[in-house]
Design a protein around this motif. Structure first.
Motif, PDB file in Angstrom:
ATOM      1  N   PRO A 128      66.248  10.909  30.779  1.00 32.82           N
ATOM      2  CA  PRO A 128      66.737   9.621  30.318  1.00 32.82           C
ATOM      3  C   PRO A 128      68.223   9.696  29.984  1.00 32.82           C
ATOM      4  O   PRO A 128      68.806  10.773  29.952  1.00 32.82           O
ATOM      5  N   PRO A 129      68.844   8.569  29.707  1.00 32.71           N
ATOM      6  CA  PRO A 129      70.242   8.592  29.308  1.00 32.71           C
ATOM      7  C   PRO A 129      70.407   9.270  27.958  1.00 32.71           C
ATOM      8  O   PRO A 129      69.446   9.473  27.216  1.00 32.71           O
ATOM      9  N   GLU A 130      71.655   9.611  27.605  1.00 35.26           N
ATOM     10  CA  GLU A 130      71.922  10.332  26.373  1.00 35.26           C
ATOM     11  C   GLU A 130      71.519   9.534  25.144  1.00 35.26           C
ATOM     12  O   GLU A 130      71.213  10.100  24.100  1.00 35.26           O
ATOM     13  N   SER A 131      71.495   8.232  25.245  1.00 33.87           N
ATOM     14  CA  SER A 131      71.155   7.396  24.101  1.00 33.87           C
ATOM     15  C   SER A 131      69.645   7.178  23.954  1.00 33.87           C
ATOM     16  O   SER A 131      69.213   6.372  23.159  1.00 33.87           O
ATOM     17  N   PHE A 132      68.889   7.926  24.728  1.00 34.18           N
ATOM     18  CA  PHE A 132      67.440   7.749  24.729  1.00 34.18           C
ATOM     19  C   PHE A 132      66.862   8.019  23.340  1.00 34.18           C
ATOM     20  O   PHE A 132      67.214   8.980  22.677  1.00 34.18           O
ATOM     21  N   THR A 133      65.939   7.146  22.916  1.00 31.15           N
ATOM     22  CA  THR A 133      65.238   7.291  21.644  1.00 31.15           C
ATOM     23  C   THR A 133      63.748   7.329  21.925  1.00 31.15           C
ATOM     24  O   THR A 133      63.240   6.505  22.687  1.00 31.15           O
ATOM     25  N   PRO A 134      63.005   8.283  21.328  1.00 29.71           N
ATOM     26  CA  PRO A 134      61.551   8.323  21.542  1.00 29.71           C
ATOM     27  C   PRO A 134      60.904   6.984  21.212  1.00 29.71           C
ATOM     28  O   PRO A 134      61.198   6.381  20.176  1.00 29.71           O
ATOM     29  N   GLN A 135      60.028   6.530  22.092  1.00 30.27           N
ATOM     30  CA  GLN A 135      59.365   5.238  21.906  1.00 30.27           C
ATOM     31  C   GLN A 135      57.877   5.443  21.649  1.00 30.27           C
ATOM     32  O   GLN A 135      57.203   6.166  22.386  1.00 30.27           O
ATOM     33  N   PRO A 136      57.333   4.831  20.588  1.00 26.48           N
ATOM     34  CA  PRO A 136      55.908   5.007  20.289  1.00 26.48           C
ATOM     35  C   PRO A 136      55.023   4.212  21.229  1.00 26.48           C
ATOM     36  O   PRO A 136      55.375   3.131  21.679  1.00 26.48           O
ATOM     37  N   LEU A 137      53.872   4.789  21.531  1.00 23.99           N
ATOM     38  CA  LEU A 137      52.845   4.113  22.338  1.00 23.99           C
ATOM     39  C   LEU A 137      51.644   3.931  21.419  1.00 23.99           C
ATOM     40  O   LEU A 137      50.682   4.695  21.447  1.00 23.99           O
ATOM     41  N   SER A 138      51.721   2.911  20.564  1.00 20.33           N
ATOM     42  CA  SER A 138      50.805   2.806  19.429  1.00 20.33           C
ATOM     43  C   SER A 138      49.347   2.641  19.830  1.00 20.33           C
ATOM     44  O   SER A 138      48.454   2.994  19.073  1.00 20.33           O
ATOM     45  N   ALA A 139      49.051   2.081  20.989  1.00 22.35           N
ATOM     46  CA  ALA A 139      47.668   1.826  21.378  1.00 22.35           C
ATOM     47  C   ALA A 139      47.073   2.953  22.221  1.00 22.35           C
ATOM     48  O   ALA A 139      45.968   2.812  22.723  1.00 22.35           O
ATOM     49  N   TRP A 140      47.793   4.054  22.370  1.00 17.95           N
ATOM     50  CA  TRP A 140      47.350   5.143  23.230  1.00 17.95           C
ATOM     51  C   TRP A 140      47.248   6.437  22.428  1.00 17.95           C
ATOM     52  O   TRP A 140      48.004   6.639  21.480  1.00 17.95           O
ATOM     53  N   ARG A 141      46.326   7.292  22.814  1.00 18.38           N
ATOM     54  CA  ARG A 141      46.199   8.597  22.182  1.00 18.38           C
ATOM     55  C   ARG A 141      45.873   9.643  23.228  1.00 18.38           C
ATOM     56  O   ARG A 141      45.118   9.401  24.168  1.00 18.38           O
ATOM     57  N   GLU A 142      46.479  10.825  23.038  1.00 18.97           N
ATOM     58  CA  GLU A 142      46.120  11.982  23.842  1.00 18.97           C
ATOM     59  C   GLU A 142      45.143  12.830  23.045  1.00 18.97           C
ATOM     60  O   GLU A 142      45.416  13.169  21.889  1.00 18.97           O
ATOM     61  N   CYS A 143      44.017  13.150  23.640  1.00 21.33           N
ATOM     62  CA  CYS A 143      43.038  13.987  22.960  1.00 21.33           C
ATOM     63  C   CYS A 143      43.648  15.362  22.705  1.00 21.33           C
ATOM     64  O   CYS A 143      44.135  16.024  23.632  1.00 21.33           O
ATOM     65  N   ALA A 144      43.618  15.801  21.459  1.00 18.15           N
ATOM     66  CA  ALA A 144      44.201  17.091  21.099  1.00 18.15           C
ATOM     67  C   ALA A 144      43.380  18.260  21.598  1.00 18.15           C
ATOM     68  O   ALA A 144      43.827  19.406  21.522  1.00 18.15           O
ATOM     69  N   HIS A 145      42.177  18.007  22.128  1.00 12.53           N
ATOM     70  CA  HIS A 145      41.307  19.082  22.577  1.00 12.53           C
ATOM     71  C   HIS A 145      41.231  19.223  24.090  1.00 12.53           C
ATOM     72  O   HIS A 145      40.924  20.306  24.582  1.00 12.53           O
ATOM     73  N   SER A 161      43.891  28.205  15.216  1.00  6.96           N
ATOM     74  CA  SER A 161      44.719  27.008  15.018  1.00  6.96           C
ATOM     75  C   SER A 161      45.982  27.031  15.872  1.00  6.96           C
ATOM     76  O   SER A 161      46.492  25.968  16.257  1.00  6.96           O
ATOM     77  N   GLU A 162      46.497  28.202  16.197  1.00  5.61           N
ATOM     78  CA  GLU A 162      47.724  28.290  16.992  1.00  5.61           C
ATOM     79  C   GLU A 162      47.467  28.115  18.483  1.00  5.61           C
ATOM     80  O   GLU A 162      48.394  27.829  19.242  1.00  5.61           O
ATOM     81  N   PHE A 163      46.227  28.298  18.912  1.00 12.61           N
ATOM     82  CA  PHE A 163      45.914  28.111  20.330  1.00 12.61           C
ATOM     83  C   PHE A 163      45.805  26.616  20.634  1.00 12.61           C
ATOM     84  O   PHE A 163      45.313  25.832  19.824  1.00 12.61           O
ATOM     85  N   ASP A 164      46.249  26.227  21.806  1.00  8.45           N
ATOM     86  CA  ASP A 164      46.193  24.835  22.231  1.00  8.45           C
ATOM     87  C   ASP A 164      45.105  24.694  23.300  1.00  8.45           C
ATOM     88  O   ASP A 164      45.288  25.131  24.436  1.00  8.45           O
ATOM     89  N   PRO A 165      43.946  24.090  22.967  1.00 13.01           N
ATOM     90  CA  PRO A 165      42.850  24.014  23.947  1.00 13.01           C
ATOM     91  C   PRO A 165      43.175  23.155  25.157  1.00 13.01           C
ATOM     92  O   PRO A 165      42.494  23.248  26.182  1.00 13.01           O
ATOM     93  N   ARG A 166      44.209  22.326  25.075  1.00 10.80           N
ATOM     94  CA  ARG A 166      44.583  21.521  26.231  1.00 10.80           C
ATOM     95  C   ARG A 166      45.046  22.380  27.397  1.00 10.80           C
ATOM     96  O   ARG A 166      45.006  21.946  28.560  1.00 10.80           O
ATOM     97  N   LEU A 167      45.492  23.608  27.103  1.00  6.36           N
ATOM     98  CA  LEU A 167      45.933  24.514  28.172  1.00  6.36           C
ATOM     99  C   LEU A 167      44.795  24.833  29.129  1.00  6.36           C
ATOM    100  O   LEU A 167      45.029  25.074  30.322  1.00  6.36           O
ATOM    101  N   MET A 168      43.567  24.857  28.629  1.00  5.24           N
ATOM    102  CA  MET A 168      42.420  25.126  29.506  1.00  5.24           C
ATOM    103  C   MET A 168      42.268  24.022  30.543  1.00  5.24           C
ATOM    104  O   MET A 168      41.974  24.285  31.718  1.00  5.24           O
ATOM    105  N   TRP A 169      42.449  22.781  30.131  1.00  3.73           N
ATOM    106  CA  TRP A 169      42.312  21.642  31.031  1.00  3.73           C
ATOM    107  C   TRP A 169      43.529  21.507  31.943  1.00  3.73           C
ATOM    108  O   TRP A 169      43.408  21.010  33.066  1.00  3.73           O
ATOM    109  N   ASP A 170      44.691  21.948  31.476  1.00  3.05           N
ATOM    110  CA  ASP A 170      45.879  21.952  32.341  1.00  3.05           C
ATOM    111  C   ASP A 170      45.654  22.843  33.555  1.00  3.05           C
ATOM    112  O   ASP A 170      46.073  22.516  34.667  1.00  3.05           O
ATOM    113  N   ALA A 171      44.995  23.985  33.330  1.00  5.11           N
ATOM    114  CA  ALA A 171      44.713  24.901  34.448  1.00  5.11           C
ATOM    115  C   ALA A 171      43.818  24.238  35.479  1.00  5.11           C
ATOM    116  O   ALA A 171      44.008  24.417  36.698  1.00  5.11           O
ATOM    117  N   ALA A 172      42.872  23.425  35.027  1.00  6.87           N
ATOM    118  CA  ALA A 172      41.990  22.718  35.968  1.00  6.87           C
ATOM    119  C   ALA A 172      42.753  21.699  36.765  1.00  6.87           C
ATOM    120  O   ALA A 172      42.522  21.515  37.966  1.00  6.87           O
TER     121      ALA A 172
END
Length: 432
Positions: free
Chosen positions: A20-37, A415-426
């Motif tokens: 994005p451009p240098e002035s880019f600001t993170p934008q919230p996606l309030s109605a969406w969620r990524e499963c942490a697992h 707690s330090e392991f990220d279970p999403r990495l398992m699904w990334d491999a798939a």
């Protein structure tokens, strides 16, 4: 009531987002969620109290929609804090043995462990029974009572620590450790249960009621003053691992809600998981070989390993407690080490089979790991009460230090392991 399943709209992509451009600001996606697992991005439904929004892929709860208003968990938290303050100030247990009298408070065990040269174990017991429960209650009370009064950025920065602190507030585990210690004490002395014990039980129950009625998503929505961004997530949207908000942002940006640094996945999750798991496995052997405590009765001293203590409980007919201690102190740590080794190996090698099973196994490890602290708490209670010199006394030994380290290391490894990495491999395996 039946859970409200969420229809999956898309899967999060690991491809790098457009620059994005240098002035880019993170934008919230309030109605969406990524499963942490599992990493699936889903659209949240309209709030319906009494329902639970589940991840369609791994069934992880994305949003338990509580019926209670914020005032109910606030009242429970205030009650828990009052019970906590009384438990800290009042006597916990009193015993009489061999014509002598001993009284203990919640702080007596850590103080005796320090006197015996086990400062690390003392600090751990003091932290998880006194500091972290108080901090957790304080965070909840300040946040809920200050929603309309205090600055929102300050409250967001404070409330982000509520969830990470929760597993380390171990009053419930401490009470089970007391139950095991009580069975040992009654064989030696006359035990009087004092007021702090009942206050501690009240604190645990009120705190559990506050946790069970707390709607995290509703609180974050009340604290979120940012303007909603795009209506649908783009490739590279990042989920905050603290407040679980989803944002169109770059890795390294600050979360607009809680100021946590955003990363698509936990940094160095595999290497940290391996180092912590291997360190715990290395200490697991001396934790079970070396004596856990030394008990002196009438000038005769006997060393006890974890297994010797379990056998003693079984010999006096306390099979339920013996099984409980065996499961918490032998089975759970070993199961965590073996399961984490399998999960880390399968993820590192990019295996795509049994993803749901591995995710559920990691979820169970994350839930039960803290219960292995029962034996550590038992020793802290015994050393606090049995202080009669050659008549009757208990001293912590090297096995207690090694075992406490195993519990802490395995909790961090999970707690330090990220279970999403398992699904990334798939997903990578499915890419043409």
């Amino acid at each position: 009531m039946p859970p409200a399943r969420i229809k999956p709209i898309m899967q999060s992509a690991m491809a790098s987002p457009p620059v994005p451009p240098e002035s880019f600001t993170p934008q919230p996606l309030s109605a969406w969620r990524e499963c942490a697992h599992c990493g699936l991005v889903s659209h949240l439904p309209t709030r319906r109290p009494g329902f639970v929004a589940d991840c369609p892929r791994c069934a992880q709860a994305l949003w338990p929609m509580q019926r209670r208003h914020h005032s109910f968990p606030l009242a429970c938290a205030v009650a828990a804090l009052l019970f906590y303050l009384f438990a800290v100030l009042a006597p916990f247990l009193e015993i009489e043995a061999y014509g002598r009298f001993s009284l203990a408070r919640l702080t007596t065990g850590p103080a005796e462990l320090i006197a015996q040269g086990f400062g690390a174990v003392a600090a751990l017991v003091f932290a998880v029974t006194l500091i972290f429960p108080a901090a957790k209650l304080g965070i909840l009370i300040i946040t809920l009572s200050g929603l309309e009064l205090l600055p929102k950025p300050w409250l967001r920065a404070l409330f982000r620590w509520y969830e990470p602190l929760s597993p380390w507030a171990m009053l419930d585990v401490y009470l089970l450790g007391f139950l095991v210690a009580y069975t040992r004490l009654t064989a030696t002395a006359l035990v009087h249960l004092d007021t702090a014990l009942y206050a501690l039980i009240g604190c645990m129950l009120a705190g559990a009621a506050a946790d069970g009625s707390l709607d995290h998503e509703a609180i974050w929505s009340s604290l979120d003053s940012s303007t909603p961004g795009p209506t649908a997530p783009e490739a590279g949207a990042i989920s905050c691992h603290r407040c679980h908000g989803l944002f169109t942002a770059l890795p390294g940006d600050r979360c607009p809600r809680c100021t946590t640094i955003l990363h698509p996945r936990r940094a160095h999750a595999l290497s940290r998981g391996w180092s912590l798991t291997l360190a715990a496995a290395f200490l697991y052997i001396p934790a079970n070989i070396y004596p856990f405590m030394a008990v002196t009765k009438l000038a005769r001293t006997q060393d006890f390993t974890i297994m010797h203590g379990i056998i003693e409980l079984a010999e006096v007919g306390l099979w339920p407690l013996a099984l409980l201690v065996f499961f918490a102190s032998i089975t759970i740590p070993l199961m965590k080490l073996l399961t984490m080794g399998y999960i880390l190996t399968a993820t590192q090698q990019g295996h795509t089979e049994a993803l749901l099973l591995r995710t559920r196994a990691w979820r169970i490890l994350d839930l039960i790991g803290r219960w292995s602290m029962i034996d550590v708490f038992m020793v802290s209670i015994l050393v606090a009460l049995l202080r009669f010199g050659q008549f009757a006394s208990v001293r912590a030994e090297l096995g207690a230090l090694c075992f406490a380290a195993v519990v802490v290391l395995t909790m961090f490894a999970v707690s330090e392991f990220d279970p999403r990495l398992m699904w990334d491999a798939a997903r990578k395996d499915d890419t043409p």
